[in-house]
Design a protein around this motif. Sequence first.
Motif, PDB file in Angstrom:
ATOM      1  N   ALA A 189      44.627  64.701  21.002  1.00 44.17           N
ATOM      2  CA  ALA A 189      44.622  65.332  19.678  1.00 44.17           C
ATOM      3  C   ALA A 189      43.335  64.983  18.926  1.00 44.17           C
ATOM      4  CB  ALA A 189      45.844  64.886  18.888  1.00 44.17           C
ATOM      5  N   ALA A 190      42.887  63.740  19.121  1.00 46.52           N
ATOM      6  CA  ALA A 190      41.684  63.284  18.424  1.00 46.52           C
ATOM      7  C   ALA A 190      40.410  63.725  19.132  1.00 46.52           C
ATOM      8  CB  ALA A 190      41.711  61.762  18.302  1.00 46.52           C
ATOM      9  N   GLY A 191      40.570  64.253  20.338  1.00 49.34           N
ATOM     10  CA  GLY A 191      39.398  64.679  21.109  1.00 49.34           C
ATOM     11  C   GLY A 191      38.558  63.517  21.612  1.00 49.34           C
ATOM     12  N   VAL A 192      39.231  62.388  21.912  1.00 50.94           N
ATOM     13  CA  VAL A 192      38.463  61.228  22.393  1.00 50.94           C
ATOM     14  C   VAL A 192      38.940  60.772  23.775  1.00 50.94           C
ATOM     15  CG1 VAL A 192      37.810  60.369  20.118  1.00 50.94           C
ATOM     16  CG2 VAL A 192      39.999  59.652  21.108  1.00 50.94           C
ATOM     17  N   LEU A 193      39.340  61.725  24.596  1.00 50.18           N
ATOM     18  CA  LEU A 193      39.798  61.363  25.941  1.00 50.18           C
ATOM     19  C   LEU A 193      38.632  60.845  26.776  1.00 50.18           C
ATOM     20  CD1 LEU A 193      42.207  64.315  26.748  1.00 50.18           C
ATOM     21  CD2 LEU A 193      42.818  61.901  26.480  1.00 50.18           C
ATOM     22  N   SER A 194      38.951  59.946  27.684  1.00 50.66           N
ATOM     23  CA  SER A 194      37.915  59.402  28.554  1.00 50.66           C
ATOM     24  C   SER A 194      38.297  59.615  30.019  1.00 50.66           C
ATOM     25  CB  SER A 194      37.751  57.902  28.293  1.00 50.66           C
ATOM     26  OG  SER A 194      37.027  57.319  29.357  1.00 50.66           O
ATOM     27  N   GLN A 195      37.316  60.084  30.786  1.00 52.40           N
ATOM     28  CA  GLN A 195      37.583  60.270  32.219  1.00 52.40           C
ATOM     29  C   GLN A 195      37.178  59.040  33.025  1.00 52.40           C
ATOM     30  OE1 GLN A 195      35.778  64.253  32.859  1.00 52.40           O
ATOM     31  NE2 GLN A 195      37.902  64.877  33.179  1.00 52.40           N
ATOM     32  N   ASP A 196      36.799  57.992  32.321  1.00 56.64           N
ATOM     33  CA  ASP A 196      36.413  56.749  33.002  1.00 56.64           C
ATOM     34  C   ASP A 196      37.692  56.033  33.461  1.00 56.64           C
ATOM     35  OD1 ASP A 196      35.390  54.402  33.887  1.00 56.64           O
ATOM     36  OD2 ASP A 196      34.412  53.838  32.001  1.00 56.64           O
ATOM     37  N   VAL A 197      37.844  55.890  34.761  1.00 61.82           N
ATOM     38  CA  VAL A 197      39.031  55.175  35.261  1.00 61.82           C
ATOM     39  C   VAL A 197      38.642  53.882  35.979  1.00 61.82           C
ATOM     40  CG1 VAL A 197      40.474  57.229  35.456  1.00 61.82           C
ATOM     41  CG2 VAL A 197      39.092  56.496  37.428  1.00 61.82           C
ATOM     42  N   THR A 198      37.417  53.407  35.752  1.00 60.63           N
ATOM     43  CA  THR A 198      37.030  52.148  36.408  1.00 60.63           C
ATOM     44  C   THR A 198      37.903  51.018  35.859  1.00 60.63           C
ATOM     45  OG1 THR A 198      35.298  51.896  34.765  1.00 60.63           O
ATOM     46  CG2 THR A 198      34.635  52.755  36.908  1.00 60.63           C
ATOM     47  N   ALA A 199      38.239  50.100  36.744  1.00 61.19           N
ATOM     48  CA  ALA A 199      39.111  48.993  36.376  1.00 61.19           C
ATOM     49  C   ALA A 199      38.377  48.051  35.433  1.00 61.19           C
ATOM     50  CB  ALA A 199      39.537  48.251  37.630  1.00 61.19           C
ATOM     51  N   LEU A 200      39.092  47.575  34.388  1.00 62.89           N
ATOM     52  CA  LEU A 200      38.519  46.571  33.486  1.00 62.89           C
ATOM     53  C   LEU A 200      38.906  45.199  34.028  1.00 62.89           C
ATOM     54  CD1 LEU A 200      39.375  48.288  30.107  1.00 62.89           C
ATOM     55  CD2 LEU A 200      37.082  47.907  31.033  1.00 62.89           C
ATOM     56  N   TYR A 201      38.050  44.670  34.865  1.00 67.66           N
ATOM     57  CA  TYR A 201      38.341  43.358  35.447  1.00 67.66           C
ATOM     58  C   TYR A 201      37.955  42.242  34.469  1.00 67.66           C
ATOM     59  CZ  TYR A 201      38.350  45.931  39.903  1.00 67.66           C
ATOM     60  OH  TYR A 201      38.587  46.799  40.926  1.00 67.66           O
ATOM     61  N   LEU A 202      36.826  42.444  33.769  1.00 74.44           N
ATOM     62  CA  LEU A 202      36.267  41.488  32.812  1.00 74.44           C
ATOM     63  C   LEU A 202      35.839  40.166  33.443  1.00 74.44           C
ATOM     64  CD1 LEU A 202      38.486  41.949  29.622  1.00 74.44           C
ATOM     65  CD2 LEU A 202      36.569  43.321  30.439  1.00 74.44           C
ATOM     66  N   ARG A 203      36.041  40.029  34.730  1.00 74.88           N
ATOM     67  CA  ARG A 203      35.554  38.825  35.401  1.00 74.88           C
ATOM     68  C   ARG A 203      34.789  39.258  36.629  1.00 74.88           C
ATOM     69  NH1 ARG A 203      41.230  36.241  35.633  1.00 74.88           N
ATOM     70  NH2 ARG A 203      41.342  34.905  33.808  1.00 74.88           N
ATOM     71  N   ASN A 204      33.837  38.461  37.012  1.00 72.91           N
ATOM     72  CA  ASN A 204      33.126  38.752  38.250  1.00 72.91           C
ATOM     73  C   ASN A 204      33.948  38.262  39.428  1.00 72.91           C
ATOM     74  OD1 ASN A 204      30.857  40.004  37.156  1.00 72.91           O
ATOM     75  ND2 ASN A 204      30.004  38.005  36.613  1.00 72.91           N
ATOM     76  N   PRO A 205      33.744  38.852  40.586  1.00 69.64           N
ATOM     77  CA  PRO A 205      34.465  38.372  41.773  1.00 69.64           C
ATOM     78  C   PRO A 205      34.208  36.884  41.977  1.00 69.64           C
ATOM     79  CG  PRO A 205      33.235  40.358  42.279  1.00 69.64           C
ATOM     80  CD  PRO A 205      32.810  39.933  40.908  1.00 69.64           C
TER      81      PRO A 205
END
Lengths: 222, 509
Positions: A189-205
């Motif tokens: 509705a707000a027109g702010v959809l995101s097609q980014d589906v990369t995982a938010l790991y927030l940590r390095n391997p």
Amino acid sequence: MGLVLAIDTSSGTSVAVLKDGIALAEIDVADTRSHTESIGNAIQDALDQAGIAAKSIEAVAVGRGPAPFTGLRVGIAAAIMFAEGVGAQLFGIVSLDAIARQELTANPLSNRNPAQSLLVSSDARRSEHYWALYSGLDRHGVPICSEGPAVNRPGDIEAALAERGIVPAITAVKISARAIGELFEAQAAAGVLSQDVTALYLRNPDAVEPKNLRDFGKRVSG
Amino acid sequence: MSDWIIRPALEADLNAIMAIEHECFPDDAWSQDNMQFELMAHHTEYFVAVRKESVIGYAGLSKVPASDQGDVQTIAVLPTARGLGLGRALMDALLTAARRLHAREIFLEVRADNPVAQSLYFSMGFEHIDSRKNYYQPAGIDAWIMRLTLPQRRVGREPVVLGIESTCDETGIGIVRGTTLLANVISSSMDAHARFGGVVPEIAARAHLEALKPTLDKALAEANLSLAEIDAIAVANGPGLGGAVMVGVAAAKALSVATGKPVYAVNHLVGHVGVDILERGQVETPTVALLVSGGHTSLLLVRDLLDDVELLGETIDDAAGEAFDKVARVLGLKYPGGPEIDRAAATGNPNAIRFPRGLTQAKDMEKHRYDFSFSGLKTAVARWVEVAEIKAANGEGAELNIADVAASFREAVADVLVTKAVKACLDHNVPRLLLGGGVVANTRLRQLATERCAEAGIELRIPALSLCTDNGAMIAALGAQLVMAGRRPSGLSFGADSTLPVTTVQTLS
């Protein structure tokens, strides 16, 4: 936005089918160690309960975390392939945002101390929490994230916020695919959809680059 | 965990079998000569149940090649060992053999007054089709004739199967039609691991997630097919890196629900064997398979691709490919180590240094005849290099000759791999050896295998390299075999199994 399949595996395995933002069915498997086993049946059961054929799904919304690595990937992998399989559009949602929306819809910040922010956090294991800070909802019901998502020790998060005079309201709402689907609808509705589906790991391997690639030889001979 | 096993019967089991025969069938036991003939005949398959080295049950199947019908000849379990599931396990062994021998129908007779046995047979799919009056003498008990119809290979259009492989650092999606390769697309995260000197599981798993969609799109384009034209999905659910396997399994299940096509969970290692189908139309059996990669070093005895795969041995420490990577590091060469060592070895003398051949000494050969060990070898190389460098630094010796070390190390690995594989063929009287896995790219391994197999009269199969390294086509090929054999799909509840044994060719939910 018509029929939506929502998936989140940032804690347990959660799958929902929504029509125009209203949940028709939701399957929740609380176990945090059986994502791989559960995901196929969870999707199938949610579709069956909603009485919807897979082909009629028009969009797939998936929680991107942040969350511990292994389970999170199961939901994203499933979302990618399901969308591909039925020819639906695929969108990513920050899982903590979905929790924030759910909490702020039920208990708007204005009903509390207006100086407060909402702190949404979830267990990141290893004595750390994923967290994000929200100042409210916009007019479409999309949460306004003022900080995060990030990963820190709970004590450090508290201390940092206290230093800046922020006394956060803390939500106990758990992540569910229904909340992912509802936020998806608000974002549409707000027109702010995101097609980014990369995982938010927030940590390095957890891999340490050897300082000297030949260390191995020295170690075994020493 | 049961404390008994089922294995093929040997002539040496005859006395033990006869003791049970007399105990179970006091009125109408077979004679010792009859039993011996049965055990040794070419058209029979006998199995025994063994606990603590004593035989506690046995069963036999008769199936002549000219007929597509088989008969359960006998099945007996010691009274003291009943109720443990031995009867079912023995029947399973017979039915597995029957499928391998391409039987379409299996018949058996059972006493009309034995409801326990009857219900076991019913539960395995047998139906009661006829009776014979007064069949069992002297008691005059009727016999029930029961029949099981085995699922048949489908005739008509060959199934189009999409295979997903994600057990290590390669995201592979392949498509086959029956035994014909249509697409084989591989996306590797190898470069991302280079600075760590080996595969980092978390990096591999992250890369799979990102590679899924592009790899699938490319495979469909290569095969010139849409998803609607796929009949089934196959996925490798192990063995491999747990987090990596999970990505492929989740992907396969979601694709299955989305398209309504069944999913088959297949064994990655057996996939390496099954890939030969794509070049030859079938896997000729029996064959020994030597699978060598960065994650595995296994010797398999394959009597039947779908029903009878046995692990003869495997590495007890590092995989051969891992040893190449680690030794490359010691020599200051890049990752992955295999090709680098191959290049460095080209000008070296393979006999310059006699590095140890793991688990080849007499005492090791008793316990670890078909097992491998490369940990001692890599340590030996590291020590050798260190000593050589110290000597060179002190002016006591020549500069380190990397070519000689690489060639001698490579020779040791190839020698032990090929020696044990050829031994496995000769020991089991199997005239075929199939190579698989990324290390098959090693020129010396191929060369030595070719020479030794020729000397021993063993036919050597080395599939194209693009089919030897991890790939989705091999998973699709094995999946297609399951579809064509009429096997039921795996359902949606199976998990990823990082230590999936080779005996489990297909995982059912």
